[in-house]
Design a protein around this motif. Structure first.
Motif, mmCIF file in Angstrom:
data_model
loop_
_atom_site.group_PDB
_atom_site.id
_atom_site.type_symbol
_atom_site.label_atom_id
_atom_site.label_comp_id
_atom_site.label_asym_id
_atom_site.label_seq_id
_atom_site.Cartn_x
_atom_site.Cartn_y
_atom_site.Cartn_z
ATOM 1 N N GLN A 19 -17.094 -19.666 27.587
ATOM 2 C CA GLN A 19 -15.927 -18.861 27.199
ATOM 3 C C GLN A 19 -14.760 -19.072 28.162
ATOM 4 O O GLN A 19 -13.603 -18.950 27.770
ATOM 5 C CB GLN A 19 -16.282 -17.361 27.160
ATOM 6 C CG GLN A 19 -17.116 -16.955 25.990
ATOM 7 C CD GLN A 19 -16.342 -16.966 24.678
ATOM 8 O OE1 GLN A 19 -15.212 -17.430 24.570
ATOM 9 N NE2 GLN A 19 -16.982 -16.469 23.643
ATOM 10 N N GLU A 20 -15.091 -19.400 29.414
ATOM 11 C CA GLU A 20 -14.049 -19.671 30.412
ATOM 12 C C GLU A 20 -13.441 -21.059 30.238
ATOM 13 O O GLU A 20 -12.566 -21.447 30.991
ATOM 14 C CB GLU A 20 -14.627 -19.560 31.825
ATOM 15 C CG GLU A 20 -14.995 -18.168 32.240
ATOM 16 C CD GLU A 20 -15.621 -18.127 33.626
ATOM 17 O OE1 GLU A 20 -15.773 -19.191 34.275
ATOM 18 O OE2 GLU A 20 -15.964 -17.010 34.070
ATOM 19 N N GLY A 21 -13.963 -21.839 29.283
ATOM 20 C CA GLY A 21 -13.437 -23.179 29.056
ATOM 21 C C GLY A 21 -14.204 -24.281 29.769
ATOM 22 O O GLY A 21 -13.807 -25.439 29.736
ATOM 23 N N ARG A 22 -15.295 -23.932 30.407
ATOM 24 C CA ARG A 22 -16.101 -24.943 31.094
ATOM 25 C C ARG A 22 -17.029 -25.646 30.115
ATOM 26 O O ARG A 22 -17.251 -25.174 29.001
ATOM 27 C CB ARG A 22 -16.926 -24.293 32.193
ATOM 28 C CG ARG A 22 -16.065 -23.630 33.250
ATOM 29 C CD ARG A 22 -16.929 -22.986 34.275
ATOM 30 N NE ARG A 22 -16.128 -22.169 35.170
ATOM 31 C CZ ARG A 22 -16.364 -22.084 36.457
ATOM 32 N NH1 ARG A 22 -17.343 -22.757 37.004
ATOM 33 N NH2 ARG A 22 -15.618 -21.316 37.206
ATOM 34 N N LYS A 47 -19.840 -27.484 24.711
ATOM 35 C CA LYS A 47 -18.465 -27.015 24.871
ATOM 36 C C LYS A 47 -18.234 -25.936 23.815
ATOM 37 O O LYS A 47 -18.781 -26.007 22.719
ATOM 38 C CB LYS A 47 -17.488 -28.172 24.669
ATOM 39 C CG LYS A 47 -16.039 -27.809 24.877
ATOM 40 C CD LYS A 47 -15.155 -29.026 24.754
ATOM 41 C CE LYS A 47 -13.718 -28.644 25.027
ATOM 42 N NZ LYS A 47 -12.831 -29.799 25.002
ATOM 43 N N LYS A 48 -17.431 -24.950 24.143
ATOM 44 C CA LYS A 48 -17.061 -23.921 23.173
ATOM 45 C C LYS A 48 -15.955 -24.501 22.299
ATOM 46 O O LYS A 48 -14.896 -24.884 22.795
ATOM 47 C CB LYS A 48 -16.575 -22.658 23.890
ATOM 48 C CG LYS A 48 -16.300 -21.514 22.966
ATOM 49 C CD LYS A 48 -17.577 -20.941 22.441
ATOM 50 C CE LYS A 48 -17.312 -19.682 21.631
ATOM 51 N NZ LYS A 48 -18.545 -19.128 21.082
ATOM 52 N N MET A 49 -16.207 -24.599 21.006
ATOM 53 C CA MET A 49 -15.243 -25.171 20.075
ATOM 54 C C MET A 49 -14.594 -24.050 19.267
ATOM 55 O O MET A 49 -15.244 -23.058 18.939
ATOM 56 C CB MET A 49 -15.931 -26.161 19.135
ATOM 57 C CG MET A 49 -16.669 -27.284 19.860
ATOM 58 S SD MET A 49 -15.619 -28.310 20.874
ATOM 59 C CE MET A 49 -15.020 -29.439 19.653
ATOM 60 N N GLU A 50 -13.329 -24.235 18.933
ATOM 61 C CA GLU A 50 -12.604 -23.253 18.126
ATOM 62 C C GLU A 50 -13.179 -23.168 16.719
ATOM 63 O O GLU A 50 -13.311 -22.101 16.160
ATOM 64 C CB GLU A 50 -11.117 -23.618 18.054
ATOM 65 C CG GLU A 50 -10.393 -23.469 19.360
ATOM 66 C CD GLU A 50 -10.283 -22.025 19.778
ATOM 67 O OE1 GLU A 50 -10.056 -21.155 18.915
ATOM 68 O OE2 GLU A 50 -10.439 -21.764 20.990
#
Length: 150
Positions: A19-22, A47-50
């Motif tokens: 969630q922090e973009g890591r 990776k967190k994807m939109e």
């Protein structure tokens, strides 16, 4: 020697970092994603994807029809029904899991073999179409290609 941490402890922390973009690198266990991911050997980068698309391999907190408690799975998105996501392991011959978009922790963006080679992260369309013949192809995989992992 690698440390094994319980999913209930590790995965929420991974979710926080994503969630922090890591990006998170970890080694999943199990055989439900064969032949694309060999559990306990291959490493995946999350990776967190939109946007979550059909064909993505996602780590999610999902439920099964015969299991009341949700569990963490790293499986492929086979369908989207509104905000409901339907998942299934590539190595599974049957059985689906269900989650909401908010329950997806991260998406696989890279698969790395034990000797450092990158595997292609495919959408798995052909493999999904081969579902009726998967039993045969998984047997071929176990008796030929899997030898290189031993």
């Amino acid at each position: 020697m690698p440390h094994i941490v319980a999913n209930q402890i590790l995965i929420p922390e991974m979710g926080r970092l994503l969630q922090e973009g890591r990006e998170i690198l970890f080694t999943p266990s199990g055989v439900s994603m064969r032949p694309y991911i060999e559990g306990g050997k291959d490493t995946v980068l999350l990776k967190k994807m939109e946007q979550i698309r059909v064909g993505d391999m996602c780590l999610a907190l999902a439920t099964r029809p015969n299991q009341p408690e949700p569990s963490y799975v790293l499986h492929r998105v086979i369908r989207k029904e509104g905000d409901r996501i339907v998942l299934m392991g590539d190595g599974n011959l049957q059985g689906e899991e269900y989650c909401q978009s908010k329950d997806v922790i991260g998406t696989v963006i890279r698969i790395i073999t034990p000797w450092g080679k990158r595997k292609p992260v495919t959408r798995g369309r052909l493999w999904y179409l081969l579902l009726p013949q998967r039993r045969f192809w998984l047997k071929v995989y176990r008796h030929t290609f899997l030898k290189c992992y031993q």
